[in-house]
Design an enzyme around this catalytic site. Structure first.
Site, short mmCIF file in Angstrom:
data_model
loop_
_atom_site.label_atom_id
_atom_site.label_comp_id
_atom_site.label_asym_id
_atom_site.label_seq_id
_atom_site.Cartn_x
_atom_site.Cartn_y
_atom_site.Cartn_z
N GLU A 170 13.51 -7.52 -3.96
CA GLU A 170 13.06 -7.63 -2.56
C GLU A 170 13.79 -8.78 -1.85
O GLU A 170 14.12 -8.68 -0.67
CB GLU A 170 11.55 -7.84 -2.49
CG GLU A 170 10.73 -6.57 -2.71
CD GLU A 170 10.77 -6.07 -4.14
OE1 GLU A 170 11.11 -6.87 -5.04
OE2 GLU A 170 10.49 -4.88 -4.37
N HIS A 173 -1.34 -2.24 -4.63
CA HIS A 173 -0.82 -1.16 -3.78
C HIS A 173 -1.80 -0.86 -2.66
O HIS A 173 -1.92 0.28 -2.22
CB HIS A 173 -0.59 0.11 -4.60
CG HIS A 173 0.47 -0.03 -5.64
ND1 HIS A 173 0.27 -0.70 -6.82
CD2 HIS A 173 1.76 0.39 -5.67
CE1 HIS A 173 1.38 -0.66 -7.54
NE2 HIS A 173 2.31 -0.02 -6.87
#
Ligand SMILES: Cc1ncc(C[n+]2csc(CCOP(=O)(O)OP(=O)(O)O)c2C)c(N)n1
Lengths: 375, 337
Positions: B69, B138
């Site tokens: 990321e 999530h």
């Protein structure tokens, strides 16, 4: 996508077939220019240490003393289209970029000495209007990535810059500068791995000065040679004598040519030694964690002396010229203006005068430029 | 078969398709735009938002990235520095924490520290939100981290129309934008709608009134907008008229629309699914008490997630998240205050 290799690059590649080191092709003028640049970087550092001691400057100075050959040698082979990303210890890199154009040349690509001094003095004349301190500057126009405090944090930007350049048909390379301690950061790995996957022309220079603030290298990494990190990315890892401006030039040029030919990134470790404390705030404490003998030994091979010796061997310096300007090895407390070429002294003074004349930014600027205003 | 003379039935589009169209049209329009993220090319993205884009625009402009990321965001910053506009996808917005430093220190501050010399047109977008059993890693709405980092715009559309119009606006904005998509809405049939065939944008910084009312204002964004609308329908049965505001954009925030509504209702509840402590709902309440105190007949209130992670199992998940029932109960309490 394959990187374009211009005909100039191909020509240079052919020249190398004869396995001459790139530095062997430098003219006498170029060699003397390199020598003068070492003085310029050294004088800048010494003057700022003095100014700081007199209480004229705010913030911390991270001395580049004894590491100048890395900056000068690595920058010397760059093209105006190339990008660099210096960090805290590389302050001279901001104005040394594109020194081949002549260090006092108006057409130079790096920042002007006036701009850099305005940054150091915290004045409006700095490119970022002195909104962050010391080395936290850069210039889109001059292709210098604006540094931040986050160690290794600009390597991904350097990779991105080259990706964008390639997509737009360019053939630039980007040099990033990093302390050996910073190679432990996750972002160092993430950025180089990404650059390796996409064969981006990013050259990571590791200035191994054997100390990261108060921590020696053996507590930073089990590696003897930080260039070995390259193996993990399947890219070349070169080692240069960081005290020898010609060796740095050779190794960086090798990496630059490799990158420009579309073969991807490389790491160049330059072995050197940190002459002072981590920053000027640390000079006294540094004596506690670093034995005096180690410091003395580390400073023995001064880059200016190493360069002078080579220039004498080459016959580029003879007679009086070979013995003038003795600043090598002298620290900030002993060196005087007489130790430096007069044009170097004049050049920096010009920058300092501009900085003193430049106003402080207005207080209201503190709340400006949070966003780009649209329409 | 005889040819029909009826006009063709306009196709309703879901939230995900709306996002894909926005990316497609912007890539078409702006040759210096690229998309990068994990698995976005060959696969077309974990959820399919970028499906088909690599085939159309090539591997150089729709880039499959390593699982980094920090590299996805950090290299986008460099690309922006060198003339490009970048969409950086987070596979799940939860993983944005792995690129946090690059966002808050590198990207958010660039314009400021260069006194306007450099601006960074990068949109970091990704699926967010709970209610689907995504569990701890999530399900998050971590927007408050970024609202608290000056230099970033932070938005969260709740309808297909807004998803497309706001993504286009974000990509043209010139500033870094953190773009929260609600993954539970990606393929939700009930919210599908017809989209204009012409180019359009939904400007960042403008809230939408989703339902008019007179007794209490429900301020929300993302998935919770639908909970508020359901709550409003329920409240109507009890004789309470609720107005529902969809903020759409958190930074910049449309205070005017909020205050105008409170001027009508004199009661307000801010609903969001992030934890309460230091969440964005607290910011909205603070602005209301500071600037619209005189309009209030009851203390402004919040319905948020409890200060817990989002658990996996359904009863646990529903227990900690805002719900229609919690909103209704709080509205009734305020009206009786
Ligand atoms: C991410 C991050 N962590 C910590 C620091 C604080 N810090 C600044 S310089 C430094 C030491 C750096 O050592 P090295 O990378 O070897 O470079 P050198 O200073 O020796 O040139 C540290 C720990 C920082 N600036 N950024």
């Amino acid at each position: 996508m394959s990187a374009k290799s211009g005909s100039a690059t191909a020509e240079r590649a052919e020249q190398r077939q004869g396995s001459r080191r790139p530095s062997e092709s430098l003219t006498r003028e170029e060699c003397l220019e390199l020598f003068k640049q070492l003085y310029l970087a050294r004088y800048f550092d010494i003057r700022l240490i003095k100014e700081k001691k007199r209480g004229r400057l705010r913030g911390t100075l991270y001395s580049s003393h004894n590491q100048e050959a890395i900056l000068v040698g690595s920058l010397f082979g760059l093209q105006p289209t190339d990008w660099i990303s210096p960090i805290h210890r590389d302050m001279p890199a901001f104005f040394l970029k594109d020194i081949r154009a002549g260090w006092d040349n108006d057409n130079r690509i790096g920042m002007t000495i006036e701009e850099v001094c305005c940054q150091v003095w915290g004045k409006v004349g700095s490119p970022g209007r002195a909104r962050d301190n010391w080395s936290h500057i850069g210039s889109k126009a001059k292709k210098i990535i604006h540094s931040t405090s986050m160690l290794a944090g600009t390597i991904p930007a350097a990779a991105g810059v080259t990706y964008a350049d390639r997509l737009q048909g360019g053939n630039c390379v980007a040099l990033t500068y990093n302390g050996e301690g910073s190679t432990a950061q996750g972002i160092f790995h993430e950025a180089i791995n990404y650059a390796a996957v996409h064969k981006l022309p990013v050259i990571t220079i590791i200035e191994n000065n054997q100390w990261a603030y108060g921590t020696p290298t053996d507590l930073e990494s089990p590696l003897e040679d930080f260039a070995d990190r390259a193996k993990g990315y399947g890219i070349p890892g070169l080692i240069a004598d960081g005290q020898d401006v010609f060796d740095v030039y050779d190794k960086v040029m090798e990496a630059v040519n490799h990158a420009r030919e579309g073969k991807g990134p490389a790491i160049v470790e330059c072995k050197t030694f940190r002459a002072y404390g981590h920053g000027d705030h640390d000079d006294d404490r540094a004596q506690k964690y670093r034995p005096a003998e180690e410091v003395e030994k580390g400073r023995q091979r001064d880059p200016i002396a190493v360069c002078r010796k080579r220039l004498i061997e080459l016959g580029h310096l003879t007679g009086d010229a070979a013995t003038s300007f003795m600043a090598e090895g002298k620290g900030a407390s002993e060196a005087t203006n007489d130790d430096f070429p007069p044009e170097v002294v004049a050049y920096l003074n010009k920058g300092i005068e501009a900085a003193i004349a430049s106003p402080l930014p207005a207080a209201e600027e503190g709340a400006m430029w949070v966003f780009k205003e649209n329409n | 078969m005889a040819a029909t003379t009826e006009a063709p039935v306009a196709l309703k589009k879901n939230y995900l398709t709306a996002l894909k169209e926005a990316l497609d049209e912007e890539m078409q329009r702006n040759k210096l735009m690229l998309c990068q993220g994990e698995d976005i090319g060959r696969l077309g993205g974990a959820f399919g938002v970028t499906d088909g884009l690599q085939a159309k625009y090539g591997v150089d402009r729709v880039v499959d990235m390593p699982i980094s990321e920090a590299a996805i965001i950090g290299s986008a910053v460099g690309m922006a520095l060198n003339g490009m506009t970048v969409m950086a996808e987070m596979q799940f917005i939860d993983f944005i924490s792995c690129g946090f430093d690059q966002i808050v220190n590198m990207m958010a501050t660039y314009h400021y520290r260069t006194a306007g010399e450099v601006n960074i047109p990068v949109v970091v977008r990704g699926p967010a939100g709970a209610y689907g059993g995504g569990a701890l890693y999530h399900s998050q709405m971590n927007e408050a981290w970024f609202c608290n980092s000056p230099g970033l715009k932070v938005v969260c559309p709740s309808t297909p129309y807004d998803a497309k119009g706001m993504l286009k606006a974000a990509l043209r904005d010139g500033n870094p934008v953190i773009f929260y998509e609600i993954k539970e809405l990606y393929r939700k049939r009930e919210i599908e709608e017809e989209l204009p065939t012409d180019d359009y944008i939904v400007p960042l910084g403008k809230a939408a009134v989703r339902r008019e009312g007179t007794d209490v204002t429900l301020v929300s964004y993302g998935q919770n907008v639908y909970h508020c609308l359901e709550a409003a329908a329920e409240l109507e049965k009890q004789g309470i008229s609720a107005e529902v505001i969809d903020l759409r954009s958190l930074v910049p925030l449309d205070e005017e629309t909020i205050f105008a509504s409170i001027a009508k209702t004199s009661r307000v509840i801010v609903v969001n699914e992030a934890p309460m402590t230091c969440g964005f709902a607290g910011e909205v309440v603070a602005r209301i008490t500071t600037k619209a105190f005189h309009l209030l007949d009851a203390p402004p209130s919040r319905v948020t997630r409890m200060d817990t992670p989002v658990p996996w199992v359904k009863p646990l998940e529903l227990h900690v998240l805002p719900s229609v029932e919690k909103i209704v109960n709080e509205a009734v309490r305020l009206v009786r205050f």
